[in-house]
Design an enzyme around this catalytic site. Structure first.
Site, mmCIF file in Angstrom:
data_model
loop_
_atom_site.group_PDB
_atom_site.id
_atom_site.type_symbol
_atom_site.label_atom_id
_atom_site.label_comp_id
_atom_site.label_asym_id
_atom_site.label_seq_id
_atom_site.Cartn_x
_atom_site.Cartn_y
_atom_site.Cartn_z
ATOM 1 N N ARG A 70 -21.901 4.917 45.828
ATOM 2 C CA ARG A 70 -22.629 5.627 46.870
ATOM 3 C C ARG A 70 -21.709 6.484 47.745
ATOM 4 O O ARG A 70 -22.133 7.493 48.292
ATOM 5 C CB ARG A 70 -23.295 4.548 47.725
ATOM 6 C CG ARG A 70 -24.294 4.997 48.722
ATOM 7 C CD ARG A 70 -24.551 3.822 49.659
ATOM 8 N NE ARG A 70 -25.173 2.700 48.952
ATOM 9 C CZ ARG A 70 -26.479 2.443 48.983
ATOM 10 N NH1 ARG A 70 -27.275 3.213 49.684
ATOM 11 N NH2 ARG A 70 -26.991 1.425 48.349
ATOM 12 N N LYS A 177 -21.312 -11.926 34.961
ATOM 13 C CA LYS A 177 -22.226 -12.955 35.435
ATOM 14 C C LYS A 177 -22.546 -12.742 36.916
ATOM 15 O O LYS A 177 -21.794 -12.014 37.567
ATOM 16 C CB LYS A 177 -21.628 -14.332 35.189
ATOM 17 C CG LYS A 177 -20.447 -14.645 36.102
ATOM 18 C CD LYS A 177 -19.901 -15.981 35.774
ATOM 19 C CE LYS A 177 -18.771 -16.342 36.658
ATOM 20 N NZ LYS A 177 -19.004 -16.375 38.092
ATOM 21 N N GLU A 245 -10.536 -25.795 42.366
ATOM 22 C CA GLU A 245 -9.920 -24.719 43.140
ATOM 23 C C GLU A 245 -9.626 -25.226 44.541
ATOM 24 O O GLU A 245 -10.380 -26.053 45.071
ATOM 25 C CB GLU A 245 -10.849 -23.519 43.208
ATOM 26 C CG GLU A 245 -11.059 -22.861 41.868
ATOM 27 C CD GLU A 245 -11.965 -21.654 41.977
ATOM 28 O OE1 GLU A 245 -11.466 -20.528 42.001
ATOM 29 O OE2 GLU A 245 -13.192 -21.857 42.062
ATOM 30 N N HIS A 269 -18.223 -20.733 32.375
ATOM 31 C CA HIS A 269 -16.866 -21.105 31.973
ATOM 32 C C HIS A 269 -16.786 -22.518 31.357
ATOM 33 O O HIS A 269 -16.214 -22.713 30.291
ATOM 34 C CB HIS A 269 -15.906 -21.057 33.164
ATOM 35 C CG HIS A 269 -15.937 -19.765 33.934
ATOM 36 N ND1 HIS A 269 -16.160 -18.552 33.338
ATOM 37 C CD2 HIS A 269 -15.754 -19.499 35.251
ATOM 38 C CE1 HIS A 269 -16.123 -17.604 34.262
ATOM 39 N NE2 HIS A 269 -15.885 -18.152 35.427
#
Ligand code: BG6
Length: 515
Positions: A70, A177, A245, A269
């Site tokens: 944009r 995804k 994580e 995953h």
């Protein structure tokens, strides 16, 4: 000539291809168009990967990169954004001559997805590049945009004729995804994309499949003789797949709130890791053979009931990470104070095949856990008889083969060994293979491999629509169960998840590994 299911017309069957496979394959003339060029993924992963490929000599001199967004940018503004992204995130060193050549092929098209005129301009830009720069009429459209914008972009590409594949030229679409929110929405999404692009032109990115260590699962299993005899229910007690994580979700509320850990990571995953670990040997690495085996094993995979006892979901609360106090999810910017989005999810799966009957597969993932680690651990049964005094084997655990996906990429074999000294005490030790010390060259980033494969028309590392739908079919009952059961269990940041995850394994006398 088409090579059949899932392989584009220009894909070369490796069984018939007599070229030396050690020679790197270089992409032919083409342009890549990125939609969503101002987003995080484009800046952190896609632009740097394209530069790294150019730097490794894997892109054609005629390559072009077109940004669509944009913003009111000129080509030079776009080039500046790519420059910053490359300088900050590229894996390979900056070389001015590589950059200069690459930047000659940068173009920017300003517009929105509902603006027909913008797609006319995009089409003109691409045709001009084909004529002036020799990009050969081959175009890859990278949709790095929210899935609700896919239908509009696909329709525009179709209307403007850009989705067509005339006279041996190719037109491919790359999608990121989430591939839907559940089975029904994934089917609808696949139908929309496939109404414009044939399945052989659709490349769904699951960046875990681009990781060297993930591809090495196939090498470990099918290039060696010694693992196959024990890779089954006779020897394996259970399998644990962990993707942990340590980071939190500050700044990602827009994407993550309402999505959660299971949709974000398990659906794609972790179920892909399960498929590669549990599948049978494919006839060859032809994409359709590989996909057939993954589809077969995913079709045989289901959640273990009752779901309340065999799944767990959590949400991180305040805690400590790396010596610093961190806030809980509900205090992260952008998240609703009443959010029930899970940041931790664990599920138990059975794979109903002769090879795996009775072997639970435990999958877990979470944010703000003890540390960042992804691994697949095959935990073996105990020896049927131990001819030792029981006090001598108190420190002997179960043998394990651990595929260390990241960081510290490699493989660990864990087994019992005699402790030096006069007694016959046995304790667990590790035998390690490490990529870092075994190979001189550094592994490419997953996105380098995957983008190159899109340009080469090599579909092996991209899940087809059936795999995506099967993964949702496996996960949907857990999502529905959680949706009707209030909030996730809180866990302190920096720990290994909620109590319910530990109980999930304790019930069968097992324990999560502490990576
Ligand atoms: C993405 C998820 O697919 O993978 C993120 O959306 C996650 O939530 C990321 O952080 C992790 O990727 P990697 O390669 O760092 O393990």
């Amino acid at each position: 000539m088409s090579e059949g299911n899932g392989a584009p017309a220009d894909w070369v069957n490796p069984l018939r291809d007599r070229r030396d496979k050690r020679m790197p394959r270089i992409a032919g003339p083409c342009s890549v168009v990125i939609f969503g060029v101002t987003g995080d993924l484009a800046r952190k992963k896609l632009m740097p990967a394209i530069y790294d490929l150019a730097n490794r000599g894997l892109l054609p001199p005629t390559f072009a990169l077109v940004g669509f967004a944009r913003r009111d940018w000129a080509d030079e503004d776009f080039a500046e954004v790519v420059y910053d992204a490359v300088k900050t995130h590229a894996r390979t060193p900056f070389r001015q001559e590589v950059w200069d050549r690459l930047a000659e092929g940068f173009r920017f098209v300003q517009g929105t997805f509902d603006d027909d005129e913008a797609f006319v301009r995009l089409s003109e830009t691409l045709h001009k590049l084909d004529e002036e720069r020799g990009t050969g009429g081959n175009h890859a459209f990278y949709l790095s945009i929210p899935p609700n914008a896919f239908p509009a972009v696909c329709e525009q590409l179709s209307k403007s004729g850009l989705a067509d594949n005339p006279d041996g030229r190719w037109s491919r679409v790359v999608i990121e995804k989430p591939f839907g929110h559940d089975l029904a929405s994934a089917e609808a999404l696949n139908a929309t994309v496939n109404s414009v692009f044939p399945e052989s032109s659709v490349f769904r990115i699951d960046h875990y499949l681009g990781k060297e260590t993930v591809q090495n699962i196939l090498a470990l299993r099918f290039a060696n003789e010694m693992f196959e005899p024990i890779w089954n229910a006779h020897y394996v007690d259970h399998v644990q797949i962990t993707m942990a994580e340590d980071i939190g979700l500050g700044g990602r509320a827009g994407y993550y709130d309402g999505i959660g850990a299971a949709r974000d990571v398990i659906q794609n995953h972790l179920l892909q890791l399960l498929a590669l670990t549990a599948m049978e040997e494919p006839v060859s690495f032809h994409p359709s053979e590989l996909q057939a085996e993954k589809i077969k094993v995913l079709s045989a995979t289901r959640l273990v009931e009752p779901l309340d006892q065999n799944t767990s979901r959590g949400q991180y609360a305040m805690g400590w990470q790396g010596g610093q106090k961190v806030v809980g999810l509900l205090d992260e910017e952008g998240f609703s104070k009443t959010s029930t989005t899970e940041t931790f999810a664990a599920i138990t799966l059975d794979v109903d095949t002769r090879r795996w009957a009775g072997v639970p597969f435990y999958l877990r993932t979470g944010k703000r856990l003890g540390r960042r680690v992804t691994e697949i651990a095959l935990v073996f049964k105990r020896a049927p008889h131990l001819p030792f005094d029981t006090t001598m084997t108190e420190e002997l655990g179960k043998n394990a083969l651990v595929i260390r996906v990241q960081p510290d990429e490699g493989i660990t074999l864990r087994f019992g060994s005699k402790v030096p000294g006069n007694s016959m005490a046995v304790r667990d030790v590790n035998m390690d293979f490490s990529y870092g010390s075994a190979f001189a060259e550094a592994s490419p980033e997953a996105y380098e491999r995957l983008i190159l494969d899109v340009l080469l028309g090599e579909p092996s590392l991209f899940p087809v629509n059936e795999e995506v739908e099967l993964a949702w079919k496996i996960l949907d009952p857990a999502l529905q169960n959680w949706a009707s059961h209030g909030s996730p269990d809180p866990y302190e940041s920096g720990t290994w998840g909620p109590e319910s995850a530990f109980e999930m394994l304790h019930r069968s006398g097992r324990e999560w590994r502490r990576p």
